[in-house]
Write a protein that holds these residues in place. Sequence first.
Motif, PDB file in Angstrom:
ATOM      1  N   TRP A  82       0.815  -1.214   0.000  1.00 34.81           N
ATOM      2  CA  TRP A  82       0.000   0.000   0.000  1.00 34.81           C
ATOM      3  C   TRP A  82       0.853   1.270   0.000  1.00 34.81           C
ATOM      4  O   TRP A  82       0.551   2.227  -0.701  1.00 34.81           O
ATOM      5  CB  TRP A  82      -0.931  -0.020   1.216  1.00 34.81           C
ATOM      6  N   GLN A  98      -4.567  -3.882  -0.453  1.00 32.06           N
ATOM      7  CA  GLN A  98      -5.886  -3.312  -0.742  1.00 32.06           C
ATOM      8  C   GLN A  98      -6.284  -3.746  -2.157  1.00 32.06           C
ATOM      9  O   GLN A  98      -5.514  -3.591  -3.107  1.00 32.06           O
ATOM     10  CB  GLN A  98      -5.810  -1.783  -0.652  1.00 32.06           C
ATOM     11  N   TYR A 128      -8.239  -2.396  -4.172  1.00 29.36           N
ATOM     12  CA  TYR A 128      -8.224  -1.175  -4.989  1.00 29.36           C
ATOM     13  C   TYR A 128      -6.840  -0.938  -5.604  1.00 29.36           C
ATOM     14  O   TYR A 128      -6.721  -0.617  -6.789  1.00 29.36           O
ATOM     15  CB  TYR A 128      -8.639  -0.029  -4.078  1.00 29.36           C
ATOM     16  N   GLU A 146     -12.612  -5.798   0.468  1.00 33.94           N
ATOM     17  CA  GLU A 146     -11.791  -4.598   0.359  1.00 33.94           C
ATOM     18  C   GLU A 146     -10.289  -4.823   0.534  1.00 33.94           C
ATOM     19  O   GLU A 146      -9.500  -4.300  -0.249  1.00 33.94           O
ATOM     20  CB  GLU A 146     -12.242  -3.578   1.415  1.00 33.94           C
ATOM     21  N   ALA A 147      -9.911  -5.542   1.587  1.00 36.31           N
ATOM     22  CA  ALA A 147      -8.485  -5.545   1.941  1.00 36.31           C
ATOM     23  C   ALA A 147      -8.094  -6.793   2.713  1.00 36.31           C
ATOM     24  O   ALA A 147      -8.914  -7.410   3.399  1.00 36.31           O
ATOM     25  CB  ALA A 147      -8.153  -4.306   2.772  1.00 36.31           C
ATOM     26  N   ARG A 170     -10.698  -0.260   5.661  1.00 38.32           N
ATOM     27  CA  ARG A 170     -10.978   1.024   5.008  1.00 38.32           C
ATOM     28  C   ARG A 170      -9.936   1.400   3.958  1.00 38.32           C
ATOM     29  O   ARG A 170      -8.745   1.221   4.163  1.00 38.32           O
ATOM     30  CB  ARG A 170     -11.064   2.137   6.044  1.00 38.32           C
ATOM     31  N   LEU A 171     -10.440   1.959   2.875  1.00 40.71           N
ATOM     32  CA  LEU A 171      -9.561   2.477   1.835  1.00 40.71           C
ATOM     33  C   LEU A 171      -8.902   3.771   2.296  1.00 40.71           C
ATOM     34  O   LEU A 171      -7.739   4.038   2.003  1.00 40.71           O
ATOM     35  CB  LEU A 171     -10.371   2.715   0.558  1.00 40.71           C
ATOM     36  N   SER A 172      -9.654   4.595   3.009  1.00 40.23           N
ATOM     37  CA  SER A 172      -9.127   5.835   3.579  1.00 40.23           C
ATOM     38  C   SER A 172      -9.883   6.131   4.862  1.00 40.23           C
ATOM     39  O   SER A 172     -10.911   5.516   5.158  1.00 40.23           O
ATOM     40  CB  SER A 172      -9.280   6.997   2.593  1.00 40.23           C
ATOM     41  N   ASP A 194     -13.691   6.744   4.831  1.00 39.46           N
ATOM     42  CA  ASP A 194     -14.580   5.676   4.377  1.00 39.46           C
ATOM     43  C   ASP A 194     -15.110   4.850   5.543  1.00 39.46           C
ATOM     44  O   ASP A 194     -14.515   4.798   6.621  1.00 39.46           O
ATOM     45  CB  ASP A 194     -13.853   4.756   3.393  1.00 39.46           C
ATOM     46  N   THR A 254     -14.293   0.340  -4.753  1.00 35.10           N
ATOM     47  CA  THR A 254     -13.369  -0.744  -5.079  1.00 35.10           C
ATOM     48  C   THR A 254     -13.878  -1.564  -6.259  1.00 35.10           C
ATOM     49  O   THR A 254     -13.102  -1.934  -7.151  1.00 35.10           O
ATOM     50  CB  THR A 254     -13.142  -1.629  -3.844  1.00 35.10           C
ATOM     51  N   TRP A 280      -3.590  10.723  -3.045  1.00 35.29           N
ATOM     52  CA  TRP A 280      -4.809  10.614  -3.842  1.00 35.29           C
ATOM     53  C   TRP A 280      -4.864  11.598  -4.990  1.00 35.29           C
ATOM     54  O   TRP A 280      -5.707  11.470  -5.875  1.00 35.29           O
ATOM     55  CB  TRP A 280      -6.037  10.814  -2.939  1.00 35.29           C
TER      56      TRP A 280
END
Length: 400
Positions: free
Chosen positions: A102, A116, A118, A164-165, A177-179, A182, A191, A379
């Motif tokens: 990540w 992640q 994503y 997600e992860a 969480r992605l961020s 979220d 995602t 981002w």
Amino acid sequence: MNENQTLDSLSREFASELERILEFWSTKAVDDLNGGFVGQIDHYGEVNYEAEKGAVLNARILWTFSAAYRFTGEGNLKEMATRAYNYLVEFFLDKNNGGLYWALDCKGRPVNTRKQAYAQGFGIYAFSEYFLASGDKQSLEHAQSLYHLIETNFRDDVYGGYIEALDENWNRLEDMRLSKKDANLPKSMNTHLHILEPYTNLYRAWPNEELKESILHLLEIFQSKIIDEKTGHFNLFFEMDWECESEIVSFGHDIEGAWLLHEAALVTGDENTIRKIQKPALKLVDVTLSEGRDEDGSIFNERKKGEFDTDKHWWPQAEAMVGLMDAWEMTGNKKYLPEIERVWNFIKGNLIDYENGEWYWSVDKNGIPATNEDKAGFWKCPYHNTRAMIEMISRIKKYN
């Protein structure tokens, strides 16, 4: 000015802006101290060489320069793409367990080893695009490997879709969480959209039947689980069984998702799928215009429980132009064309930083930029606006 003249004029402006964006990233963002590209450039253009480097930013940089080289054929862009490719392979790829870390520190040492979904998706997007641009077969192999890792580790064979992860060894995490902003839930619209997007691009490079099934699976998930039948918007966060746990509307994702869903269906060549996706895709565009658009044509950030966040972030404006163009191409309805010009005029007048380069992260309803946000960062990346310029020029060319 007639329709073709308007499009021609817009195309020339898009080409000029594409050149300007790429110049920023190929000069200011290059990290001559530590290799690769810098992790942060602030609002005023000041570089932070000590900032962490994120997988998403670096994959998006690789995609950007690869796509730009494939589009323009300019050799310096290939050099930038190769620089990004080499860094991603050398430092972000986990040599023991596979997948992309990540985050790294500025020296390229892993500081967050979580996997992640994503980020793996953006790795596929980047590696497949670099293969299409350069013919480097190893890059295609990296993309294929990440695809298999997603299908093996993240796909939910019980309820469908993807989680997600996971940690670096592919074990479950408590915090997915992605961020920080979220919800900590196992599935999200975001995602899934950014797994569909790279799968679409990978299919261009590798028309594999298993991959096609994955794309069709994702399109079905969007239609049956993610798109709200009543409102036409995307729902954002879900439990494993797809129970919705969100009341937020993200207007940028709605209009970005509209054209990405249509693109994915078109790439499969499945006529039934194409027909089925067009109606919800068009509705995503239309509800954005009716509910998420300001008087000047710009797109609000989001709505939560009826309350609007009226800031205008850079990326929804870029994606809106492509979404509107795709809707016009799909329907022939000329109502969408003036809206493209309105969004572009807003971007030119409010978001492009003519002094320090790139686009502002956002402006408020009065057009005042958020000076505490980055020009480049975890981002903030070149992929939304670069892609919008390339997509718009390419689509306009079809009508000349």
